[in-house]
Design an enzyme around this catalytic site. Sequence first.
Site, short mmCIF file in Angstrom:
data_model
loop_
_atom_site.label_atom_id
_atom_site.label_comp_id
_atom_site.label_asym_id
_atom_site.label_seq_id
_atom_site.Cartn_x
_atom_site.Cartn_y
_atom_site.Cartn_z
N CYS A 13 1.76 0.62 -8.93
CA CYS A 13 2.91 1.09 -8.13
C CYS A 13 4.14 1.35 -8.99
O CYS A 13 5.00 2.14 -8.63
CB CYS A 13 3.21 0.09 -7.03
SG CYS A 13 3.28 -1.58 -7.62
N GLU A 20 4.33 10.37 -5.26
CA GLU A 20 3.77 9.36 -6.16
C GLU A 20 2.44 9.89 -6.69
O GLU A 20 1.51 10.14 -5.92
CB GLU A 20 3.53 8.06 -5.38
CG GLU A 20 2.87 6.99 -6.21
CD GLU A 20 2.58 5.72 -5.41
OE1 GLU A 20 2.27 5.82 -4.22
OE2 GLU A 20 2.64 4.64 -6.01
N GLY A 67 0.83 -1.20 0.00
CA GLY A 67 0.00 0.00 0.00
C GLY A 67 0.86 1.24 0.00
O GLY A 67 2.00 1.22 -0.45
N SER A 68 0.31 2.31 0.53
CA SER A 68 0.99 3.60 0.44
C SER A 68 2.11 3.69 1.48
O SER A 68 2.03 3.08 2.55
CB SER A 68 -0.02 4.72 0.67
OG SER A 68 -0.60 4.56 1.95
N GLU A 95 5.54 -3.40 0.80
CA GLU A 95 5.64 -3.12 -0.64
C GLU A 95 4.92 -1.80 -0.85
O GLU A 95 3.68 -1.76 -0.81
CB GLU A 95 4.98 -4.25 -1.44
CG GLU A 95 5.64 -5.61 -1.27
CD GLU A 95 6.96 -5.73 -2.02
OE1 GLU A 95 7.25 -4.88 -2.88
OE2 GLU A 95 7.72 -6.67 -1.72
#
Length: 482
Positions: free
Chosen positions: A286, A380, A229-230, A249
């Site tokens: 991602c 991001e 996730g973030s 991740e």
Amino acid sequence: MVKQTKLWIGGQWVDGEETIALKNPHTGTLIAEVAYAGEAHAKQAIEVAAEAFRSFRKVPAYERSAILRRVADAFAAKRTEIACTLAEEAAKPIKAALAEIDRTVQTYLFAAEAARDIHSETVPMDAAPRGEHHVAYTVKHPLGVVTAITPFNFPANLVAHKVGPAIAAGNTMVLKPAEQTPLTSLLLADLFQEAGLPDGVLNIIPGYGAKLSKMLTTHEDVAFVTFTGSPRVGKLIRQQAELRRVTLELGSNSPLLIDEGFTPDELDRIAAEATAGAFNYSGQVCISIQRTYVHRSCFDSFVERMVTHARALKIGDPLDANTDISALINDAATTRLKQWLDHAVASGAKVETGGTFDGNIMHPTVLTNVPDNVELSCEEAFGPIVLLDTFDEWGEAIAKANHSKFGLNAGAFTKDLQRAMQAAEELEAGGVLLNQIPTFRIDQMPYGGIKESGVGREGVRYAMEDMMDIKMVAIRTNAYGH
Ligand code: NAD
């Protein structure tokens, strides 16, 4: 009638604490009433998984492998049905959803194979003076209960990257899928039960991350926490997990380098691939391409080609087979992207194409002349936005690519072997893809980030290593005089 879901705990469907209306992000239509777990359910699920571990740890590798293979077969058999569920809840265009299911089949197959291939090693004890007259070997053991917290953007395959390795290694699990995408995860309940997985080994509890994560990371029976996730939430989970092992991740703003020396046709092919890498699933990937550095000699031509490819993308309903771009996941994503775009433009960025919104649909956006210090350069984007910039020297391109707090995948196109090797060595990333876009991933690759892109690696076998403990066994061979 609208589908009503429950929680899956101990091989039973259980009522939740509250019910949430789940809507298709593209059409706004109600697709399900979803039961959300409370903290007590998370606790119960962990304890059920801990109990199940007592017997599941003894299930032999060939049986675990067979279960995973049957699940892979079930995904293949129900490919279209699962892809439609995924497309509806995530607003993922159906062609991308089908591609995700195909990858999910691969991931479970890799897990089935890896389950039968867990090796240990012998330890050369007499390499140390005091080690003579010993034989020693290691054994790998499952850890126990693995909790998994997953994001919305790959609700089948990123879940498979946690469930597959955990079960292949002999662990039991509690899975908490993202708020927007519980349905694809809940399908696993029947698939795994029909495949012969014992009750309690896999428990699935949709719910709010902020409400459930403390229990999922701190309960004494939790041995391992795997999160995708973030970065914001990843940092929180790491703090909460204290000394427990974690895999994180997280996000990125992946760079792509394009060298000089390509023919017009080659440049066009690279632009087409880069367009897919930047705009697939509206950039909510991602390893979506966010920053592209192009040699000055072909910059204008590349910008023109990318604009042409971006304008050709079809915007529409996720269930339409021709659709490339649908709505973003929610209003908050739209608001954030609007703000970041406005800030970039006010700071001098030029919109080459896109930059407009239609409700929560953001048109594929190509920007040039974006200053280094705005959000779209540093953070991001996680939306359909790509930044194009120039370089004169290869070393300068690498330095620009490395100027990021993230480091997941980086891609570089060059025909010069020396420059390719320099990129391989100097790009700061978990993965360097040469003559390939950074958005490329196949499911047995070691995959994960450095810097704020995370900790640990996935890619079935690599994930399994983290989900097992090594026990050393030493036998003294001369204890009784021989
Ligand atoms: P997110 O961090 O908002 O949510 C991910 C999960 O965390 C969800 O299950 C959510 O319920 C939970 N969560 C949310 N707030 C929480 C909190 N306060 N405490 C604990 N848990 C909480 O991420 P998202 O929007 O679902 O997914 C997008 C992010 O995921 C992007 O940053 C993307 O780059 C990243 N991602 C990374 C990879 C990778 O492999 N590196 C893959 C896919 C997505």
